[in-house]
Enzyme design. Structure first.
Site, PDB file in Angstrom:
ATOM      1  N   ASP A 103      25.586  48.259  13.843  1.00 22.62           N
ATOM      2  CA  ASP A 103      26.779  48.339  13.478  1.00 22.62           C
ATOM      3  C   ASP A 103      27.856  47.429  13.460  1.00 22.62           C
ATOM      4  OD1 ASP A 103      27.378  47.977  16.107  1.00 22.62           O
ATOM      5  OD2 ASP A 103      28.217  49.844  16.592  1.00 22.62           O
ATOM      6  N   LYS A 121      21.646  52.883   9.420  1.00 19.04           N
ATOM      7  CA  LYS A 121      22.371  53.034  10.553  1.00 19.04           C
ATOM      8  C   LYS A 121      22.511  54.449  11.256  1.00 19.04           C
ATOM      9  CE  LYS A 121      26.636  53.157  11.571  1.00 19.04           C
ATOM     10  NZ  LYS A 121      28.125  52.902  11.585  1.00 19.04           N
TER      11      LYS A 121
END
Length: 305
Positions: free
Chosen positions: A194, A176
């Site tokens: 997320d 991420k």
């Protein structure tokens, strides 16, 4: 001026035909009070009794949602303040388990004290901990920041690498964080999964996966690579402003007719508008230094107000 609806057949990047309804003279949805027409109770009931959506139909719907979000949030951007790849990398690591606002309020003092990887690698842990304490989990984050800074100094000449394989080797950096840095500091397309992104793509029935890497893979297969970074921003913007976790503002949502989960939140338009956040609700955003085209108010510095 308005006219009769016109159905336009558009081709996606992989040749998939997509239906797009528009009206002559119709303007894109941009304002926070211009929510699209919401489904009626009858249409919601029809959805429940309809045949399961085919994969092709889901892809068409997903791409239309992306187009609609591009009109609603033409200013979508990363909501972390940064001036270079190192600052974005550090800010993204700090953003775990806290808000971008709190990170943005903390990083001015942090980068004033430690502007380069060499400076941060040599930091006294206790002093660094004190600066980043407002972001939470400050001891673990301090170890990550000093560790990744030392790795940048020793292995990459003090520069943030522009490859996923190199970034994920740095302490505290996962896919991420790496995709955030690649997409926004290096222009390398990436999907950032997320909590907001994962929640919305499951609500929209684009995927049923829970694991972030599996979510990333399935969503990547739906959209052209050129769309990945901006898609991530648009979805996250929508999740933070309208499609909240506990009480989505369904009645103020501009993509309500395209949402299979419409009705999970507040459907009354007036009540829903009161749930809107950040610039959509007339409040400051998360960045102290937002881009010039951001329509909302800058966030206040730490301790202000």
């Amino acid at each position: 001026m308005s006219g009769k609806p016109v159905r336009v057949q558009a081709k996606g990047a992989d040749g998939v035909s997509e239906d797009k309804n528009s009206a002559v003279g119709e303007q894109p949805v941009r304002g926070r009070n211009n929510a699209a027409k919401r489904p009626t109770g009858a249409s919601s009931a029809a959805k429940r009794t309809a045949k399961p959506e085919s994969h092709l139909a889901m892809v068409r719907r997903a791409r239309r949602i992306n187009r609609e979000l591009a009109e609603v949030y033409p200013y979508a951007h990363p909501e972390l303040d940064f001036r270079n790849p190192f600052e974005l990398l550090v800010a993204t690591v700090l953003s775990a388990q806290t808000t971008d606002l709190r990170v943005n309020q903390t990083t001015p003092a942090l980068f004033a004290a430690y502007p380069t990887p060499e400076d941060m690698a040599a930091a006294v842990p206790e002093k660094l901990e004190e600066i980043i304490r407002p972001t939470g989990f400050f001891r673990a984050k301090t170890r990550s920041l000093i560790g990744l800074s030392a790795a940048l100094r020793d292995d990459f000449g003090g520069e943030v690498p522009g490859r996923l394989a190199d970034l994920v080797k740095l302490p505290g950096v996962g896919r991420k964080t790496a995709n955030v840095v690649l997409g926004n500091a290096f222009g390398v397309p990436g999907i950032t999964v997320d909590t907001h992104f994962g929640r919305l793509v499951r609500r929209w029935k684009w995927t049923e996966q829970e694991d972030p890497e599996k979510v990333e893979a399935e969503i990547a297969a739906i959209f052209p690579k050129s769309e990945w970074t901006m898609l991530s921003h648009r979805v996250v913007f929508h999740g933070r402003r309208i499609c909240h976790s506990r009480k989505p503002a369904c009645g103020a949502c501009p993509i309500a007719p395209l949402c299979p989960s419409y009705g999970e939140g507040e459907t009354d338009p007036e009540k829903a508008r009161k749930l809107l956040k950040y610039e959509m609700g007339g409040y400051p955003g998360q960045r102290l230094s937002p881009p010039p085209d951001y329509p909302g108010m800058p966030a206040p510095p730490l301790g202000a107000g």
